[in-house]
Motif scaffolding. Structure first.
Motif, short mmCIF file in Angstrom:
data_model
loop_
_atom_site.label_atom_id
_atom_site.label_comp_id
_atom_site.label_asym_id
_atom_site.label_seq_id
_atom_site.Cartn_x
_atom_site.Cartn_y
_atom_site.Cartn_z
N MET A 506 -7.47 11.06 3.35
CA MET A 506 -7.62 9.48 2.64
C MET A 506 -8.37 9.44 1.38
SD MET A 506 -8.59 6.19 4.98
CE MET A 506 -8.20 4.59 4.26
N THR A 507 -7.86 8.72 0.51
CA THR A 507 -8.55 8.53 -0.83
C THR A 507 -8.79 7.26 -1.03
OG1 THR A 507 -6.48 8.08 -2.20
CG2 THR A 507 -7.25 10.43 -1.82
N VAL A 508 -9.78 6.97 -2.06
CA VAL A 508 -10.16 5.50 -2.49
C VAL A 508 -8.98 4.56 -2.68
CG1 VAL A 508 -11.63 4.08 -4.23
CG2 VAL A 508 -12.45 6.31 -3.38
N GLU A 509 -8.00 5.34 -3.39
CA GLU A 509 -6.90 4.41 -3.54
C GLU A 509 -6.27 4.07 -2.37
OE1 GLU A 509 -2.76 4.81 -6.38
OE2 GLU A 509 -4.04 6.47 -5.78
N ASN A 510 -6.17 4.96 -1.27
CA ASN A 510 -5.71 4.68 -0.06
C ASN A 510 -6.31 3.44 0.88
OD1 ASN A 510 -4.85 8.09 0.42
ND2 ASN A 510 -3.85 6.53 -0.32
N LEU A 511 -7.49 3.53 0.52
CA LEU A 511 -8.35 2.58 1.34
C LEU A 511 -8.26 1.16 0.62
CD1 LEU A 511 -10.70 1.60 3.14
CD2 LEU A 511 -12.47 2.32 1.64
N LEU A 512 -8.16 1.22 -0.69
CA LEU A 512 -7.84 -0.17 -1.30
C LEU A 512 -6.49 -0.55 -0.99
CD1 LEU A 512 -9.08 0.77 -4.95
CD2 LEU A 512 -10.16 -0.86 -3.34
N SER A 513 -5.44 0.26 -0.79
CA SER A 513 -4.34 -0.28 -0.16
C SER A 513 -4.53 -0.67 1.31
CB SER A 513 -3.23 0.86 -0.27
OG SER A 513 -2.95 1.32 -1.63
N ALA A 514 -5.11 -0.16 1.94
CA ALA A 514 -5.26 -0.74 3.35
C ALA A 514 -5.86 -1.96 3.50
CB ALA A 514 -6.28 0.42 4.05
N ALA A 515 -6.77 -2.12 2.39
CA ALA A 515 -7.42 -3.65 2.43
C ALA A 515 -6.60 -4.61 1.82
CB ALA A 515 -8.74 -3.49 1.65
N GLY A 516 -5.54 -4.29 1.49
CA GLY A 516 -4.51 -5.35 0.82
C GLY A 516 -4.42 -5.46 -0.67
N GLY A 517 -5.56 -4.32 -1.19
CA GLY A 517 -5.40 -4.60 -3.00
C GLY A 517 -6.80 -5.47 -3.29
N LEU A 518 -6.70 -5.29 -4.66
CA LEU A 518 -7.91 -6.21 -5.23
C LEU A 518 -7.89 -7.53 -5.52
CD1 LEU A 518 -8.90 -3.41 -7.86
CD2 LEU A 518 -10.10 -3.65 -5.82
N THR A 519 -8.74 -8.19 -5.50
CA THR A 519 -8.50 -9.75 -5.72
C THR A 519 -8.78 -9.95 -7.21
OG1 THR A 519 -10.74 -10.20 -5.56
CG2 THR A 519 -9.70 -10.30 -3.64
N GLU A 520 -8.27 -10.97 -7.83
CA GLU A 520 -8.46 -11.27 -9.32
C GLU A 520 -9.72 -11.20 -10.08
OE1 GLU A 520 -7.56 -15.21 -10.14
OE2 GLU A 520 -8.41 -16.23 -8.49
N LYS A 521 -10.93 -11.37 -9.09
CA LYS A 521 -12.26 -11.18 -9.74
C LYS A 521 -12.82 -9.93 -9.41
CE LYS A 521 -14.24 -13.51 -5.53
NZ LYS A 521 -15.11 -14.72 -5.21
#
Length: 822
Positions: A506-521
């Motif tokens: 698991m990478t940082v990118e995978n964790l960001l995907s797991a969390a639904g992605g970044l918000t606008e801010k």
């Protein structure tokens, strides 16, 4: 002469039959016909008494006998069903409740009870081979030249008397032979007349039911009765009796054996023989019994006949249920040393299915395990949560063949496979991208599934915490001192911050995907990755790294157990904040504002005030102040309610309550009612003229949700509180507050004339005399002001603790003044 004597003899026999019916013992179930009753009533009283003495009974009420009566003996009243429940080692017990783990005995409920009636059977078709005997009757209809009807009763000599033709012997003849004989005789001796012959009432016979019957004894029953009829009449077979070998004995010889199991299980009535007078139905003691329970259709105790086998027992019990596990059956038996022993049976093998059973054996059939093998489960954001069959080589794309299989707006970049490894069933979690799996089928991006895998899908905008939390909790249960919990956390500016399972590579990118992605801010230039490890000396080592989320190399960094990623917000990021302007401004409405904007700036953007605006009466409200004031009102209300409750308890304990105390309670309750209806305004007192002229040091910063209301010009002054007539009056420059109080009728005797105060139009408070409570001592009235004459608590009996009275009265007055300024 001979004809006359024959008729007298027949009539006498009929009388005897009537008397026998009327004065029957309790074992009889005969009902005399109305004609027979009439014949009996024509007898002289002395003759009736003689016949009664002959039969040893009392004369019944003949008039009452006109109503059909059924013999009451052997009447069977419903009884609690008793069943043989346990027979181990030769002991027999009765049990009725399977819910308590007790088994019934099969078949005993068929005859159980006491008969409510068993009248002779007279209304069923008679077979042509039925042999006539004394007591039977025949119905004869004559038609043709003559039309007559008469009923012929077979007397003790086997004869019947036919009017105008004389006696006729029918002894030894069956019904068909007797029928033909009568028809032939009438046809020969009565020219032009034909006869129709049918069976009338049947004779009764006496039989014995002996042995292990519930109510053994002698019974008078219909001549058409069978062995089972006699069993029902006797209340059935007791728990000590056999159902497999019920014997019919005639003149001391065994004629027939009845196996009730054949009747119950096969519907075979061939053993249910017809009874004759003097027959004995004998019920021997019960034979060997065995039990079967568990996953069987009819769990019960069964009686064996001969050398019964497990196969026979399964047949008796209706066979196994679909949920039975035949390979795990057990046999409980008492051995030759009188010790209980357990034997394992595999009922799929002929050797065990044909095993001979012994008295007291008990077989238990277990249930198959609830787990299901060779399946794949689909849960989460799918159109159908379902279970699919697993086969070797099955992949995700074989289950999810298109995005249409999922609900609208699925998360195509993050899905999980919940997997339990055999045999220890350790949980592991694997992540995959649905988009990649469908794009590159049969590749590494399209994972191969294993038996019992569970596919978990998520929505792009739906909450995913419920399913993820369950997975993380299960992973934590598997953690040990050498194996930390396989979980990682993410917080900050992502759609779904929280704890997620750590999957392989698991990478940082995978964790960001797991969390639904970044918000606008989300701030891409700097995210924090915090890591905690324990070395061999069990020292805690913490490490913090800064990651640029816009850097592909940085976000490909692999994560470790319990890593925590924090995504910051863009500096100075703020959501849009708004203020509402109402009333006398040129362009009222909702205005967004920036961080450094002031109230003067917004008023200027709104075009300033109109010519009708009354700036001193401006009302400026703020949400956080409204929340704070609402809390204060609730607290004051709660304290006042407690004071009133205490005062009521004190008053209740007093024998008499004077008028002043009652008045005090009434005043307190009135204030409480007003306090409950007082709104929380959240008003901030401002001098709008200073705001508009931008006086130095009078700049009001803004908060989201602020509201400014500017009323029209005012021309009145309001007086409230302890005055005779609270009312609004026209403002006059030369009048002071005392003048307005006098115009309101003056103060009441409960008024506090030393604490009169004025609520200005802008919400500020002034005292007529100097006081350090308030910021201003200017007592000059202006349009829109409110004069408040408070209640003097010292003039009321101290039944209620008036600790908050001043604040309460002020809040009520402030609310009233605000409403008046709108």
């Amino acid at each position: 002469m001979i004809d006359t004597l024959s008729r007298l003899r027949l009539t006498g026999r009929a009388f005897l039959f009537v008397v026998a019916a009327l004065f029957s013992l309790q074992s009889f179930a005969l009902q005399p016909t109305p004609a027979q009753l009439e014949q009996f009533k024509r007898l002289p009283a002395a003759e009736q008494a003689r016949l009664a003495q002959q039969f040893g009974v009392d004369i019944p009420n003949v008039n009452a006998a006109q109503t059909p009566v059924v013999a009451q003996t052997n009447s069977v009243m419903p009884v609690a069903q008793q069943q043989v429940a346990e027979s181990v080692g030769g002991e027999i017990n009765t049990n009725t409740e399977m819910e308590e783990g007790k088994l019934p005995a099969f078949g005993y409920d068929l005859f159980a009870g006491q008969p409510t009636t068993f009248a002779p059977i007279t209304d069923i078709p008679v077979s042509s081979d039925y042999v006539l005997g004394p007591g039977d009757s025949l119905k004869v209809n004559l038609y043709g030249k003559e039309s007559q009807f008469f009923e012929l009763v077979v007397d003790q000599e086997g004869q019947v008397y036919i009017p105008d033709l004389g006696p006729m012997s029918l002894a030894g003849l069956d019904f068909s032979e007797a029928k033909e004989k009568i028809k032939k005789t009438i046809d020969q001796k009565m020219i032009g007349v034909k006869a129709s012959v049918s069976m009338g009432s049947l004779r009764s016979i006496r039989v014995f039911v002996l042995g292990e019957a519930r109510v053994p004894g002698s019974y008078v029953i219909s001549s058409l009765s069978t062995m089972t009829n006699a069993l029902v009449l006797s209340g059935g077979v007791s728990e000590l009796g056999s159902l497999r070998n019920i014997q019919l004995k005639r003149k001391g010889k065994l004629v027939q054996s009845l196996d009730v199991y054949d009747l119950l299980l096969k519907g075979d009535t061939s053993g249910d023989a017809q009874l004759k007078s003097g027959d004995v139905v004998f019920i021997p003691a019960v034979g060997p019994q065995v039990a079967i329970k568990g996953q069987i259709k009819r769990p019960a105790y069964y009686e064996l006949k001969g050398n019964g086998s497990v196969s026979d027992l399964l047949s008796y019990s209706g066979g196994m249920l679909a949920s039975a596990y035949p390979q795990g059956a057990t046999l409980e038996r008492v051995n030759e040393q009188n010790e209980r022993e357990f034997l394992n049976l595999d009922l799929s093998l002929n050797a065990d299915i044909n095993r001979t059973l012994k008295n007291g054996d008990q077989i238990t059939l277990p249930k198959i395990l609830p787990k299901v093998e060779n399946v794949i489960k689909v849960v989460g954001h799918a159109e159908r949560a379902e279970t699919r069959r697993w086969t070797p080589g099955l992949r995700v794309s074989d289950i999810i063949q298109s995005v249409e299989y999922l609900k609208p707006e699925p998360d195509l970049n993050y899905a999980l496979i919940k997997r339990y490894s055999k045999p220890e069933r350790t949980l592991s979690v694997h992540a995959f991208s649905i988009a990649d799996a469908l794009k590159s089928k049969q590749s590494e991006a399209d994972p191969v599934l294993q038996d019992l895998d569970e596919l978990v899908f998520f929505g792009l905008y739906g909450d995913r915490s419920e399913e993820v939390v369950k997975l993380v909790e299960e992973l934590r249960q598997q953690a040990s001192i050498s194996t930390p919990s396989k979980e990682v956390s993410i917080g900050g500016n992502v759609r779904y911050p929280g704890v997620y399972p750590l999957v392989e590579n698991m990478t940082v990118e995978n964790l960001l995907s797991a969390a639904g992605g970044l918000t606008e801010k989300a701030y891409l230039s700097s995210a924090e990755l915090n890591r905690t490890t324990i070395n061999e000396q069990q020292d805690r080592i913490q490490d913090r790294r800064i990651i640029q989320l816009s850097d592909a190399t940085a976000i490909s960094s692999k994560l470790q157990a319990r890593d925590v990623l924090t995504v910051k917000a863009i500096p100075e990021w703020a959501e849009t904040k708004q203020i509402t302007l109402r009333g006398e401004v040129k362009f009222p409405g909702v205005y967004p504002f920036h961080k450094n904007d002031t109230l003067a700036d917004v008023i200027e953007r709104a075009g300033g005030l109109t010519e009708y605006a009354y700036a001193p009466g401006a009302m400026f409200t703020r949400e956080d102040l409204k929340t704070q004031q609402a809390q204060q009102l609730r607290e004051m209300q709660s304290r006042l309610e407690a004071d009133i409750a205490k005062a009521e308890v004190v008053a209740a304990n007093q024998t008499t309550l004077d008028a002043s105390k009652a008045q005090g309670l009434g005043e307190a309750q009135g204030l409480l009612d007003k306090l409950k209806t007082t709104p929380a305004l959240g008003r901030l007192v401002i001098d709008l003229e200073k705001v508009i002229t931008r006086q130095e040091a009078y700049s009001i910063s803004l908060k989201d949700g602020d509201e400014l209301f500017i009323p029209e010009r005012k021309s009145s002054v309001t007086v409230i509180g302890e005055v005779q007539l609270p009312v609004s009056q026209l403002f006059e420059q030369e009048l002071d507050y005392w003048d307005y109080i006098e115009r309101s009728g003056g103060m009441t005797d409960k008024a506090d004339d030393e604490r009169i105060y004025i609520i200005k139009a802008n919400g500020g408070v002034q005292m007529p005399d100097s006081s350090s409570w308030f910021a201003s001592n200017d007592a000059q009235l202006a349009p829109g002001d409110t004069v408040v004459v408070p209640l003097d608590a010292d003039k009321i009996d101290q039944v209620v603790l008036w600790r908050d009275m001043s604040q309460i009265f002020y809040q009520i007055a402030l609310g009233a003044a605000a409403v008046g300024s709108l």
